[in-house]
Write a protein that holds these residues in place. Structure first.
Motif, PDB file in Angstrom:
ATOM      1  N   LEU A  54      34.563  65.893  49.986  1.00  0.00           N
ATOM      2  CA  LEU A  54      33.626  65.718  48.868  1.00  0.00           C
ATOM      3  C   LEU A  54      32.539  66.794  48.914  1.00  0.00           C
ATOM      4  CD1 LEU A  54      32.839  63.820  46.489  1.00  0.00           C
ATOM      5  CD2 LEU A  54      31.420  62.585  48.133  1.00  0.00           C
ATOM      6  N   LYS A  55      31.992  67.025  50.096  1.00  0.00           N
ATOM      7  CA  LYS A  55      30.954  68.032  50.288  1.00  0.00           C
ATOM      8  C   LYS A  55      31.458  69.438  49.952  1.00  0.00           C
ATOM      9  CE  LYS A  55      29.350  68.851  54.419  1.00  0.00           C
ATOM     10  NZ  LYS A  55      28.831  68.693  55.775  1.00  0.00           N
ATOM     11  N   GLU A  56      32.725  69.700  50.235  1.00  0.00           N
ATOM     12  CA  GLU A  56      33.329  71.006  49.967  1.00  0.00           C
ATOM     13  C   GLU A  56      33.820  71.129  48.529  1.00  0.00           C
ATOM     14  OE1 GLU A  56      33.818  73.673  52.094  1.00  0.00           O
ATOM     15  OE2 GLU A  56      32.664  72.670  53.653  1.00  0.00           O
ATOM     16  N   GLY A  57      33.772  70.028  47.766  1.00  0.00           N
ATOM     17  CA  GLY A  57      34.249  70.057  46.387  1.00  0.00           C
ATOM     18  C   GLY A  57      35.757  70.074  46.272  1.00  0.00           C
ATOM     19  N   VAL A  58      36.448  69.514  47.259  1.00  0.00           N
ATOM     20  CA  VAL A  58      37.903  69.479  47.277  1.00  0.00           C
ATOM     21  C   VAL A  58      38.362  68.055  46.975  1.00  0.00           C
ATOM     22  CG1 VAL A  58      39.964  69.746  48.722  1.00  0.00           C
ATOM     23  CG2 VAL A  58      38.073  71.375  48.921  1.00  0.00           C
ATOM     24  N   ALA A  59      39.215  67.911  45.975  1.00  0.00           N
ATOM     25  CA  ALA A  59      39.745  66.593  45.619  1.00  0.00           C
ATOM     26  C   ALA A  59      40.845  66.205  46.597  1.00  0.00           C
ATOM     27  CB  ALA A  59      40.287  66.598  44.197  1.00  0.00           C
ATOM     28  N   LEU A  60      40.772  65.011  47.111  1.00  0.00           N
ATOM     29  CA  LEU A  60      41.770  64.504  48.041  1.00  0.00           C
ATOM     30  C   LEU A  60      43.168  64.556  47.421  1.00  0.00           C
ATOM     31  CD1 LEU A  60      42.320  63.196  50.777  1.00  0.00           C
ATOM     32  CD2 LEU A  60      41.692  60.993  49.784  1.00  0.00           C
ATOM     33  N   ALA A  61      43.245  64.292  46.135  1.00  0.00           N
ATOM     34  CA  ALA A  61      44.539  64.301  45.424  1.00  0.00           C
ATOM     35  C   ALA A  61      45.177  65.689  45.398  1.00  0.00           C
ATOM     36  CB  ALA A  61      44.354  63.792  44.003  1.00  0.00           C
ATOM     37  N   ASP A  62      44.389  66.741  45.621  1.00  0.00           N
ATOM     38  CA  ASP A  62      44.911  68.109  45.619  1.00  0.00           C
ATOM     39  C   ASP A  62      45.363  68.583  47.001  1.00  0.00           C
ATOM     40  OD1 ASP A  62      44.364  68.235  42.923  1.00  0.00           O
ATOM     41  OD2 ASP A  62      42.437  69.255  43.195  1.00  0.00           O
ATOM     42  N   CYS A  63      45.309  67.689  47.987  1.00  0.00           N
ATOM     43  CA  CYS A  63      45.659  68.059  49.358  1.00  0.00           C
ATOM     44  C   CYS A  63      47.019  67.516  49.755  1.00  0.00           C
ATOM     45  CB  CYS A  63      44.620  67.504  50.337  1.00  0.00           C
ATOM     46  SG  CYS A  63      42.987  68.224  50.192  1.00  0.00           S
ATOM     47  N   CYS A  64      47.719  68.286  50.568  1.00  0.00           N
ATOM     48  CA  CYS A  64      48.917  67.794  51.248  1.00  0.00           C
ATOM     49  C   CYS A  64      48.437  67.085  52.514  1.00  0.00           C
ATOM     50  CB  CYS A  64      49.830  68.941  51.650  1.00  0.00           C
ATOM     51  SG  CYS A  64      50.587  69.775  50.249  1.00  0.00           S
ATOM     52  N   CYS A  65      49.144  66.028  52.897  1.00  0.00           N
ATOM     53  CA  CYS A  65      48.725  65.227  54.047  1.00  0.00           C
ATOM     54  C   CYS A  65      49.849  65.125  55.066  1.00  0.00           C
ATOM     55  CB  CYS A  65      48.318  63.833  53.565  1.00  0.00           C
ATOM     56  SG  CYS A  65      47.826  62.735  54.896  1.00  0.00           S
ATOM     57  N   TYR A  66      49.493  65.354  56.314  1.00  0.00           N
ATOM     58  CA  TYR A  66      50.427  65.249  57.426  1.00  0.00           C
ATOM     59  C   TYR A  66      49.822  64.315  58.467  1.00  0.00           C
ATOM     60  CZ  TYR A  66      51.790  69.629  55.227  1.00  0.00           C
ATOM     61  OH  TYR A  66      52.143  70.587  54.313  1.00  0.00           O
ATOM     62  N   VAL A  67      50.661  63.537  59.143  1.00  0.00           N
ATOM     63  CA  VAL A  67      50.218  62.643  60.210  1.00  0.00           C
ATOM     64  C   VAL A  67      51.091  62.911  61.427  1.00  0.00           C
ATOM     65  CG1 VAL A  67      49.906  60.251  60.945  1.00  0.00           C
ATOM     66  CG2 VAL A  67      49.494  60.882  58.555  1.00  0.00           C
ATOM     67  N   VAL A  68      50.431  63.137  62.569  1.00  0.00           N
ATOM     68  CA  VAL A  68      51.151  63.491  63.792  1.00  0.00           C
ATOM     69  C   VAL A  68      50.550  62.736  64.976  1.00  0.00           C
ATOM     70  CG1 VAL A  68      51.824  65.399  65.315  1.00  0.00           C
ATOM     71  CG2 VAL A  68      51.550  65.817  62.872  1.00  0.00           C
ATOM     72  N   GLY A  69      51.410  62.336  65.911  1.00  0.00           N
ATOM     73  CA  GLY A  69      50.950  61.752  67.174  1.00  0.00           C
ATOM     74  C   GLY A  69      51.366  60.309  67.334  1.00  0.00           C
ATOM     75  N   GLY A  70      50.588  59.586  68.124  1.00  0.00           N
ATOM     76  CA  GLY A  70      50.844  58.168  68.326  1.00  0.00           C
ATOM     77  C   GLY A  70      51.992  57.856  69.261  1.00  0.00           C
ATOM     78  N   GLY A  71      52.247  58.737  70.223  1.00  0.00           N
ATOM     79  CA  GLY A  71      53.273  58.451  71.215  1.00  0.00           C
ATOM     80  C   GLY A  71      52.827  57.301  72.099  1.00  0.00           C
ATOM     81  N   TYR A  72      53.784  56.532  72.615  1.00  0.00           N
ATOM     82  CA  TYR A  72      53.386  55.384  73.417  1.00  0.00           C
ATOM     83  C   TYR A  72      53.371  55.668  74.904  1.00  0.00           C
ATOM     84  CZ  TYR A  72      58.462  54.402  73.661  1.00  0.00           C
ATOM     85  OH  TYR A  72      59.807  54.473  73.833  1.00  0.00           O
ATOM     86  N   GLY A  73      53.836  56.784  75.306  1.00  0.00           N
ATOM     87  CA  GLY A  73      53.698  57.176  76.706  1.00  0.00           C
ATOM     88  C   GLY A  73      54.459  56.298  77.669  1.00  0.00           C
ATOM     89  N   PHE A  74      53.775  55.407  78.354  1.00  0.00           N
ATOM     90  CA  PHE A  74      54.392  54.663  79.451  1.00  0.00           C
ATOM     91  C   PHE A  74      54.725  53.220  79.120  1.00  0.00           C
ATOM     92  CE2 PHE A  74      51.686  57.863  81.656  1.00  0.00           C
ATOM     93  CZ  PHE A  74      52.735  58.698  81.993  1.00  0.00           C
TER      94      PHE A  74
END
Length: 165
Positions: free
Chosen positions: A75-95
Motif C-alpha cells: 500500500l505504501k509503495e502504491g502497488v495493488a496486491l491484485a497486480d502481484c504474482c504470489c509464491y509460497v515456499v517452505g513449511g517442511g516438517y523436519g523430524f
C-alpha cells in the motif's frame, strides 16, 4: 547482482538487479512479485501466530502479523496486491509430524490468510521432509528452490535400528 538474505521475522524488498534469498526449514515465505515495476517482497515466517505477548518479539515472525505488514508495504509503495504474482515456499516438517508439525501449521495459516485476502497462489513448494534454499529474481520472476532432506537425530535412528527398522 546483490543477494538480499531474508532472516527470520524479516520482510525484504528487492528491485531489478537484486535477488531475494532465504533458508527455510519449518518456516514459510510468501513472495510477491510485481512484474511491471520489477519489484518483489519476501517474508520469513517462524510461527502461525503469536501465543504470548513479549515486548522483545518481532511481529514479522508470525504469519498473521507479517502478512499485514507486507500488505501495508505494498500500500505504501502504491502497488495493488491484485497486480502481484504470489509464491509460497517452505513449511517442511523436519523430524516429525503431528501436533508439533510447525511447518504444516505455518503453511495452513499462510494459505488461509492469502485465501481471505483473495490472493491466488501462482506456485508453491511446501511441506515434506525437507529444508529449502530459496532464491527469487525480480528481473525475470524466476523462483529457484533447492531441497535438502533432513536426517533424523541419532537417538531416533538408534531406536529404529534396535526395533529392526
Amino acid at each position: 547482482m546483490t543477494r538480499c538474505w531474508v532472516g527470520i521475522g524479516e520482510i525484504r524488498q528487492a528491485v531489478r538487479g537484486d535477488v531475494l534469498a532465504a533458508v527455510l526449514g519449518s518456516c514459510v515465505s510468501i513472495i510477491l512479485w510485481h512484474e511491471r515495476s520489477g519489484r518483489a517482497w519476501m517474508n520469513h515466517v517462524l510461527l502461525p501466530q503469536r501465543l504470548l505477548e513479549r515486548a522483545d518479539d518481532e511481529p514479522g515472525r508470525y504469519a498473521d502479523e507479517s502478512w499485514r505488514m507486507m500488505q501495508y508495504q505494498l500500500l505504501k509503495e502504491g502497488v495493488a496486491l491484485a497486480d502481484c504474482c504470489c509464491y509460497v515456499v517452505g513449511g517442511g516438517y523436519g523430524f516429525g509430524q503431528g501436533p508439533q508439525d510447525v511447518g504444516g501449521r505455518n503453511v495452513a495459516q499462510v494459505l488461509a490468510l492469502l485465501q481471505q485476502a483473495g490472493v491466488a497462489v501462482d506456485s508453491s513448494d511446501v511441506g515434506g521432509n525437507w529444508y529449502r534454499t530459496v532464491q527469487f529474481d525480480p528481473d525475470d520472476g524466476l523462483l529457484r528452490v533447492r531441497k535438502y532432506q533432513t536426517v533424523p537425530p541419532r537417538r531416533r535412528l538408534a531406536a529404529a535400528r534396535s526395533q529392526g527398522v
